[in-house]
Design a protein around this motif. Sequence first.
Motif, mmCIF file in Angstrom:
data_model
loop_
_atom_site.group_PDB
_atom_site.id
_atom_site.type_symbol
_atom_site.label_atom_id
_atom_site.label_comp_id
_atom_site.label_asym_id
_atom_site.label_seq_id
_atom_site.Cartn_x
_atom_site.Cartn_y
_atom_site.Cartn_z
ATOM 1 N N LYS A 1 30.264 44.838 51.612
ATOM 2 C CA LYS A 1 30.602 43.772 52.558
ATOM 3 C C LYS A 1 31.777 42.985 51.984
ATOM 4 N N PHE A 2 32.622 42.451 52.858
ATOM 5 C CA PHE A 2 33.702 41.601 52.382
ATOM 6 C C PHE A 2 33.142 40.264 51.918
ATOM 7 N N LYS A 3 33.624 39.806 50.750
ATOM 8 C CA LYS A 3 33.224 38.509 50.215
ATOM 9 C C LYS A 3 34.452 37.852 49.584
ATOM 10 N N THR A 4 34.643 36.572 49.856
ATOM 11 C CA THR A 4 35.763 35.848 49.269
ATOM 12 C C THR A 4 35.521 35.676 47.779
ATOM 13 N N MET A 5 36.458 36.213 46.977
ATOM 14 C CA MET A 5 36.330 36.173 45.526
ATOM 15 C C MET A 5 37.117 35.003 44.924
ATOM 16 N N VAL A 6 38.188 34.597 45.598
ATOM 17 C CA VAL A 6 39.024 33.494 45.115
ATOM 18 C C VAL A 6 39.839 32.956 46.289
ATOM 19 N N GLN A 7 40.235 31.686 46.169
ATOM 20 C CA GLN A 7 41.122 31.095 47.175
ATOM 21 C C GLN A 7 42.404 30.634 46.497
ATOM 22 N N PHE A 8 43.495 30.742 47.241
ATOM 23 C CA PHE A 8 44.803 30.305 46.771
ATOM 24 C C PHE A 8 45.315 29.230 47.718
ATOM 25 N N GLU A 9 45.903 28.185 47.143
ATOM 26 C CA GLU A 9 46.544 27.151 47.943
ATOM 27 C C GLU A 9 48.035 27.464 47.945
ATOM 28 N N CYS A 10 48.579 27.689 49.121
ATOM 29 C CA CYS A 10 49.954 28.166 49.231
ATOM 30 C C CYS A 10 50.837 27.144 49.936
ATOM 31 N N ARG A 11 52.025 26.958 49.381
ATOM 32 C CA ARG A 11 53.035 26.103 50.005
ATOM 33 C C ARG A 11 54.269 26.976 50.235
ATOM 34 N N GLY A 12 54.463 27.402 51.477
ATOM 35 C CA GLY A 12 55.625 28.214 51.816
ATOM 36 C C GLY A 12 55.467 29.696 51.518
ATOM 37 N N LEU A 13 54.297 30.112 51.072
ATOM 38 C CA LEU A 13 54.038 31.511 50.758
ATOM 39 C C LEU A 13 52.788 31.986 51.474
ATOM 40 N N GLU A 14 52.719 33.298 51.670
ATOM 41 C CA GLU A 14 51.502 33.907 52.190
ATOM 42 C C GLU A 14 51.235 35.189 51.406
ATOM 43 N N PRO A 15 50.051 35.310 50.775
ATOM 44 C CA PRO A 15 49.740 36.565 50.091
ATOM 45 C C PRO A 15 49.516 37.668 51.130
ATOM 46 N N VAL A 16 50.153 38.828 50.910
ATOM 47 C CA VAL A 16 50.027 39.926 51.868
ATOM 48 C C VAL A 16 49.419 41.180 51.251
ATOM 49 N N ASP A 17 49.367 41.241 49.911
ATOM 50 C CA ASP A 17 48.750 42.398 49.265
ATOM 51 C C ASP A 17 48.233 41.998 47.894
ATOM 52 N N PHE A 18 47.205 42.709 47.431
ATOM 53 C CA PHE A 18 46.567 42.457 46.139
ATOM 54 C C PHE A 18 46.379 43.793 45.442
ATOM 55 N N GLN A 19 46.652 43.797 44.143
ATOM 56 C CA GLN A 19 46.453 45.008 43.358
ATOM 57 C C GLN A 19 45.486 44.698 42.218
ATOM 58 N N PRO A 20 44.220 45.152 42.334
ATOM 59 C CA PRO A 20 43.290 44.937 41.229
ATOM 60 C C PRO A 20 43.709 45.790 40.043
ATOM 61 N N GLN A 21 43.674 45.199 38.870
ATOM 62 C CA GLN A 21 44.041 45.943 37.669
ATOM 63 C C GLN A 21 42.958 45.737 36.621
ATOM 64 N N ALA A 22 43.340 45.737 35.367
ATOM 65 C CA ALA A 22 42.387 45.512 34.278
ATOM 66 C C ALA A 22 42.014 44.033 34.230
ATOM 67 N N GLY A 23 40.947 43.746 33.503
ATOM 68 C CA GLY A 23 40.569 42.354 33.324
ATOM 69 C C GLY A 23 39.317 41.941 34.064
ATOM 70 N N PHE A 24 38.720 42.872 34.790
ATOM 71 C CA PHE A 24 37.463 42.567 35.462
ATOM 72 C C PHE A 24 36.309 42.849 34.497
ATOM 73 N N ALA A 25 35.174 42.245 34.771
ATOM 74 C CA ALA A 25 33.951 42.496 34.012
ATOM 75 C C ALA A 25 32.823 42.698 35.017
ATOM 76 N N ALA A 26 31.765 43.339 34.555
ATOM 77 C CA ALA A 26 30.574 43.549 35.387
ATOM 78 C C ALA A 26 29.389 43.648 34.445
#
Length: 160
Positions: A93-118
């Motif tokens: 299911k989709f779940k919001t993982m983080v929010q960004f406050e943007c001034r004049g920008l819009e995020p259009v793509d995300f690339q998960p890389q290293a640095g996650f834990a489980a």
Amino acid sequence: MVKFGLQFKANLENVTNVRPLGEDFRWFLKLKCGNCGEVPDKWQYVTLMESVPLKGGRGSASMVQKCKLCARENSIDILRDTITPYNASDNDKFKTMVQFECRGLEPVDFQPQAGFAAEGAETGTPFPEVNLLEKDWNDYDDKAKESVGIYEVTHRFVKC
């Protein structure tokens, strides 16, 4: 300023608590200029560790950049209190993982890389080096004697 939520979705196998690890975690994004619509080809990253003052003493942001096309200064800030782990109960299911406050920008793509834990869903076995660049990750939980994995990683952005 507009808030955007990064929604994460994955198929979890015997793991839970998938999350970015540490203050230096890099959120790799492609950002669109809200003024001219330019989307640079290069991935850019923002981290909680970086804080850049905004012009005119209006606080600070995780990243301030000047658009190469229209020269407008834009910024994006990670909202620290919105960072949330993706758990076994969120599976597929989709779940919001983080929010960004943007001034004049819009995020259009995300690339998960290293640095996650489980961690192991039943055992709590830590998996501190999860790399999701390939959109799939797997390992073995010795305590549970079973394979663990994160598969079919996808995302979307939503206005908050």
